[in-house]
Motif scaffolding. Sequence first.
Motif, PDB file in Angstrom:
ATOM      1  N   ASP A 111      33.778   0.635  -9.114  1.00 20.39           N
ATOM      2  CA  ASP A 111      32.700   1.984  -8.785  1.00 20.39           C
ATOM      3  C   ASP A 111      31.475   2.133  -9.988  1.00 20.39           C
ATOM      4  N   LEU A 112      31.765   1.704 -11.040  1.00 15.33           N
ATOM      5  CA  LEU A 112      30.799   1.777 -11.846  1.00 15.33           C
ATOM      6  C   LEU A 112      29.825   0.528 -11.923  1.00 15.33           C
ATOM      7  N   GLN A 113      30.458  -0.543 -11.253  1.00 14.85           N
ATOM      8  CA  GLN A 113      29.451  -1.572 -11.354  1.00 14.85           C
ATOM      9  C   GLN A 113      28.351  -1.259  -9.911  1.00 14.85           C
ATOM     10  N   ILE A 114      29.052  -0.665  -8.648  1.00 15.22           N
ATOM     11  CA  ILE A 114      28.166  -0.445  -7.644  1.00 15.22           C
ATOM     12  C   ILE A 114      27.198   0.743  -8.017  1.00 15.22           C
ATOM     13  N   ALA A 115      27.745   1.756  -8.821  1.00 19.27           N
ATOM     14  CA  ALA A 115      26.781   2.764  -9.388  1.00 19.27           C
ATOM     15  C   ALA A 115      25.758   2.241 -10.067  1.00 19.27           C
ATOM     16  N   GLN A 116      25.983   1.337 -11.138  1.00 17.06           N
ATOM     17  CA  GLN A 116      25.026   0.855 -12.071  1.00 17.06           C
ATOM     18  C   GLN A 116      24.111  -0.196 -11.292  1.00 17.06           C
ATOM     19  N   ARG A 117      24.494  -0.809 -10.142  1.00 10.94           N
ATOM     20  CA  ARG A 117      23.507  -1.616  -9.487  1.00 10.94           C
ATOM     21  C   ARG A 117      22.672  -0.624  -8.884  1.00 10.94           C
ATOM     22  N   LYS A 118      23.119   0.197  -8.032  1.00  4.68           N
ATOM     23  CA  LYS A 118      22.245   1.141  -7.393  1.00  4.68           C
ATOM     24  C   LYS A 118      21.363   2.001  -8.213  1.00  4.68           C
ATOM     25  N   LEU A 119      21.787   2.391  -9.492  1.00  4.86           N
ATOM     26  CA  LEU A 119      20.908   3.203 -10.293  1.00  4.86           C
ATOM     27  C   LEU A 119      19.589   1.992 -10.918  1.00  4.86           C
ATOM     28  N   SER A 120      19.964   0.883 -10.980  1.00  2.00           N
ATOM     29  CA  SER A 120      18.876  -0.221 -11.536  1.00  2.00           C
ATOM     30  C   SER A 120      17.840  -0.221 -10.640  1.00  2.00           C
ATOM     31  N   GLU A 121      18.250  -0.096  -9.323  1.00  3.40           N
ATOM     32  CA  GLU A 121      17.364  -0.174  -8.341  1.00  3.40           C
ATOM     33  C   GLU A 121      16.198   0.930  -8.247  1.00  3.40           C
ATOM     34  N   GLN A 122      16.774   2.080  -8.679  1.00  2.00           N
ATOM     35  CA  GLN A 122      16.004   3.566  -8.817  1.00  2.00           C
ATOM     36  C   GLN A 122      15.240   3.529 -10.269  1.00  2.00           C
ATOM     37  N   GLN A 123      15.747   2.948 -11.145  1.00  2.00           N
ATOM     38  CA  GLN A 123      15.378   3.265 -12.533  1.00  2.00           C
ATOM     39  C   GLN A 123      14.044   2.746 -12.695  1.00  2.00           C
ATOM     40  N   PHE A 124      13.005   3.483 -13.353  1.00  2.30           N
ATOM     41  CA  PHE A 124      11.861   3.171 -13.912  1.00  2.30           C
ATOM     42  C   PHE A 124      11.560   3.670 -15.213  1.00  2.30           C
ATOM     43  N   TYR A 125      10.711   2.793 -15.999  1.00  4.24           N
ATOM     44  CA  TYR A 125      10.197   3.318 -17.410  1.00  4.24           C
ATOM     45  C   TYR A 125       9.131   4.002 -17.288  1.00  4.24           C
ATOM     46  N   PRO A 126       9.100   5.576 -17.782  1.00  2.00           N
ATOM     47  CA  PRO A 126       7.871   6.268 -17.690  1.00  2.00           C
ATOM     48  C   PRO A 126       6.561   5.743 -18.577  1.00  2.00           C
ATOM     49  N   PRO A 127       5.690   5.583 -17.908  1.00  4.04           N
ATOM     50  CA  PRO A 127       4.316   5.145 -18.602  1.00  4.04           C
ATOM     51  C   PRO A 127       3.987   5.795 -19.879  1.00  4.04           C
ATOM     52  N   GLU A 128       4.338   7.027 -20.010  1.00  2.00           N
ATOM     53  CA  GLU A 128       3.983   7.814 -21.470  1.00  2.00           C
ATOM     54  C   GLU A 128       4.854   7.302 -22.483  1.00  2.00           C
ATOM     55  N   ALA A 129       6.130   6.762 -22.123  1.00  2.00           N
ATOM     56  CA  ALA A 129       7.268   6.150 -23.034  1.00  2.00           C
ATOM     57  C   ALA A 129       6.798   4.837 -23.475  1.00  2.00           C
ATOM     58  N   ILE A 130       6.116   4.183 -22.687  1.00  2.00           N
ATOM     59  CA  ILE A 130       5.687   2.746 -22.940  1.00  2.00           C
ATOM     60  C   ILE A 130       4.731   2.778 -23.735  1.00  2.00           C
ATOM     61  N   ALA A 131       3.638   3.877 -23.636  1.00  2.00           N
ATOM     62  CA  ALA A 131       2.613   3.930 -24.265  1.00  2.00           C
ATOM     63  C   ALA A 131       2.857   4.591 -25.723  1.00  2.00           C
ATOM     64  N   ARG A 132       4.024   5.218 -26.057  1.00  2.00           N
ATOM     65  CA  ARG A 132       4.252   5.824 -27.277  1.00  2.00           C
ATOM     66  C   ARG A 132       5.294   4.929 -27.935  1.00  2.00           C
ATOM     67  N   ASN A 133       5.718   3.777 -27.266  1.00  2.00           N
ATOM     68  CA  ASN A 133       6.796   3.067 -27.877  1.00  2.00           C
ATOM     69  C   ASN A 133       8.192   3.623 -27.927  1.00  2.00           C
ATOM     70  N   ILE A 134       8.623   4.299 -27.008  1.00  2.00           N
ATOM     71  CA  ILE A 134       9.717   5.257 -26.935  1.00  2.00           C
ATOM     72  C   ILE A 134      10.836   4.325 -26.425  1.00  2.00           C
ATOM     73  N   GLU A 135      12.088   4.210 -27.099  1.00  2.00           N
ATOM     74  CA  GLU A 135      13.114   3.432 -26.472  1.00  2.00           C
ATOM     75  C   GLU A 135      14.348   4.309 -26.647  1.00  2.00           C
ATOM     76  N   GLY A 136      15.315   4.167 -26.070  1.00  2.00           N
ATOM     77  CA  GLY A 136      16.635   4.893 -26.115  1.00  2.00           C
ATOM     78  C   GLY A 136      17.617   4.636 -24.938  1.00  2.00           C
ATOM     79  N   GLU A 137      18.689   5.437 -25.272  1.00  2.00           N
ATOM     80  CA  GLU A 137      19.837   4.954 -24.195  1.00  2.00           C
ATOM     81  C   GLU A 137      20.305   6.447 -23.854  1.00  2.00           C
ATOM     82  N   VAL A 138      20.476   6.695 -22.511  1.00  2.00           N
ATOM     83  CA  VAL A 138      21.054   8.033 -22.084  1.00  2.00           C
ATOM     84  C   VAL A 138      22.078   7.782 -21.382  1.00  2.00           C
ATOM     85  N   ARG A 139      23.281   8.753 -21.487  1.00  2.00           N
ATOM     86  CA  ARG A 139      24.468   8.707 -20.776  1.00  2.00           C
ATOM     87  C   ARG A 139      24.527   9.745 -19.800  1.00  2.00           C
TER      88      ARG A 139
END
Length: 195
Positions: A111-139
């Motif tokens: 279930d976790l693998q299916i959800a992770q695969r589907k989430l990675s298709e929808q995930q995007f890195y916000p341009p503002e965060a890229i410009a401000r060099n922001i990294e992190g992990e959300v659970r």
Amino acid sequence: MLRQLLLHNTRPMPRRLTLAFALSLAVHGAALLPDYLKRLPAAPPRPPLQAVLRLSPLPEPPRAETLLKNTLDEEVAPKEIEPLPPPPPKPVEPARKAEAKTTPKNAQKRDLQIAQRKLSEQQFYPPEAIARNIEGEVRLIIKLAENGAVDDVGIAASSGHALLDNAAIRAAYAMGSLTGVTSRELILPVVFRLE
């Protein structure tokens, strides 16, 4: 006649004279205020606090008569109680026990693998965060309906940046539904790393 005397001067006072008059009122008021305050009646004095100490009542002396009576004869000795034998062990089939333990874990992993695969298709890195060099992990805590549709998304552990948290939540809702997932609640990590 008095009215005629008062009405003869219809021009307003010059500014300097108005300022001098106001200043004079302020100085006289400041000089007279302490005397006025002294004449005001003072608040009535509060009565002094009184404290009275009382001794606690003495405990009642114990009663001479006993409340429980011995109903057993002294000559009859109590029987020794024998411990009950332990219940016989239940027969366990080792193959089924192993299957029962691994099946839910395998299903949860899948279930976790299916959800992770589907989430990675929808995930995007916000341009503002890229410009401000922001990294992190959300659970994320993702709650699913009976049919596998994403019902609710919450944050289990924040990245510390609202930009990344909001992007992860949007990606989870964008998944729509997870077909083939049996779990009703998943905790998924969403990692934002600049390479």
